[in-house]
Design a protein around this motif. Structure first.
Motif, PDB file in Angstrom:
ATOM      1  N   HIS A  23       0.815  -1.216   0.000  1.00 52.81           N
ATOM      2  CA  HIS A  23       0.000   0.000   0.000  1.00 52.81           C
ATOM      3  C   HIS A  23       0.851   1.270   0.000  1.00 52.81           C
ATOM      4  N   THR A  43      -5.622  -2.022 -16.160  1.00 58.52           N
ATOM      5  CA  THR A  43      -6.707  -1.838 -15.189  1.00 58.52           C
ATOM      6  C   THR A  43      -6.412  -0.710 -14.207  1.00 58.52           C
ATOM      7  N   ALA A  51      -8.154   5.990  -2.570  1.00 55.85           N
ATOM      8  CA  ALA A  51      -9.033   4.821  -2.421  1.00 55.85           C
ATOM      9  C   ALA A  51      -8.940   3.889  -3.620  1.00 55.85           C
ATOM     10  N   THR A  52      -8.970   4.440  -4.837  1.00 57.03           N
ATOM     11  CA  THR A  52      -8.902   3.564  -6.012  1.00 57.03           C
ATOM     12  C   THR A  52      -7.499   2.990  -6.188  1.00 57.03           C
ATOM     13  N   ARG A  54      -5.604   2.087  -3.668  1.00 58.26           N
ATOM     14  CA  ARG A  54      -5.598   0.972  -2.708  1.00 58.26           C
ATOM     15  C   ARG A  54      -6.325  -0.237  -3.289  1.00 58.26           C
ATOM     16  N   GLU A  55      -7.460  -0.008  -3.940  1.00 55.57           N
ATOM     17  CA  GLU A  55      -8.200  -1.113  -4.561  1.00 55.57           C
ATOM     18  C   GLU A  55      -7.359  -1.786  -5.647  1.00 55.57           C
ATOM     19  N   PHE A  56      -6.674  -0.982  -6.467  1.00 54.03           N
ATOM     20  CA  PHE A  56      -5.791  -1.536  -7.498  1.00 54.03           C
ATOM     21  C   PHE A  56      -4.706  -2.405  -6.860  1.00 54.03           C
ATOM     22  N   ASP A  58      -4.698  -3.853  -3.924  1.00 56.11           N
ATOM     23  CA  ASP A  58      -5.299  -5.066  -3.349  1.00 56.11           C
ATOM     24  C   ASP A  58      -5.524  -6.130  -4.426  1.00 56.11           C
ATOM     25  N   ARG A  59      -5.958  -5.707  -5.623  1.00 53.97           N
ATOM     26  CA  ARG A  59      -6.131  -6.671  -6.726  1.00 53.97           C
ATOM     27  C   ARG A  59      -4.798  -7.289  -7.131  1.00 53.97           C
TER      28      ARG A  59
END
Length: 185
Positions: A23, A43, A51-52, A54-56, A58-59
């Motif tokens: 992160h 992607t 936030a986005t 972090r989502e990237f 995490d994927r």
């Protein structure tokens, strides 16, 4: 039950390191989200925020469990700063093949990091885990990426018409570039 995919260990080259995403690398995703080409072909979320990003990340961390691949940061070896992304798909590893892809932040391009990362990853796939071939799919107009691949032994194999559909909804031709285990790098 499916065989587990081989682990992709941290690999170090002369100037870069391929390591897992954390992160702490969110600023790199945010910077990549400002590059229209990166966001078109990957992607990475356009105009990424914390936030986005972090989502990237995490994927990317979850890729071995969700899609039989490994995502790694291309980091500057001296500072460990994330300067790009590398992905290895091992969906077809049992058949002796992998696909790979990468991007480098615009301000860090043309310094050899992509070639070094591609060499490290393809050597791992071909030599360490014994795959027969590694394939890249590159836009025909992306001369820089084609030169990057050629520097580490990839050869153009075919033009694939209407191969890829990006978020823009259009289909795009792609070149298939291949490096074989028995080919010199």
């Amino acid at each position: 039950m499916a065989e587990p995919i081989p682990d992709f260990p941290t690999r170090e080259g002369r100037t870069i390191r391929l390591r897992p995403w954390t992160h702490a690398d969110a600023d790199t995703v945010i910077a990549a989200g400002r590059d229209d080409f990166i966001t078109l072909i990957t992607t990475v979320p356009a105009q990424a925020d914390a936030a986005t990003a972090r989502e990237f990340i995490d994927r990317q961390i979850g890729r071995p469990e969700t899609d039989l691949g490994h995502a790694r940061v291309i980091a500057d070896k001296a500072t460990d700063e994330a300067i790009g992304h590398f992905y290895v798909s091992l969906v077809h590893a049992r058949l002796g093949r992998a696909t790979m892809g990468y991007w480098i932040l615009p301000d860090r391009r043309v310094r050899g990091a992509a070639s070094e990362a591609l060499g490290l990853a393809s050597d791992w796939a071909l030599d360490d885990i014994g795959l027969a071939r590694v394939t890249l799919y590159i836009e025909p107009s992306n001369e820089a990426s084609r030169r990057t691949a050629a520097r580490v032994g990839f050869r153009e194999e075919a033009l694939l018409r209407d191969w890829e559909t990006y978020d823009d909804g259009a289909t795009h031709d792609m070149l298939s570039l291949v490096r074989l285990r028995d080919s010199p790098s």
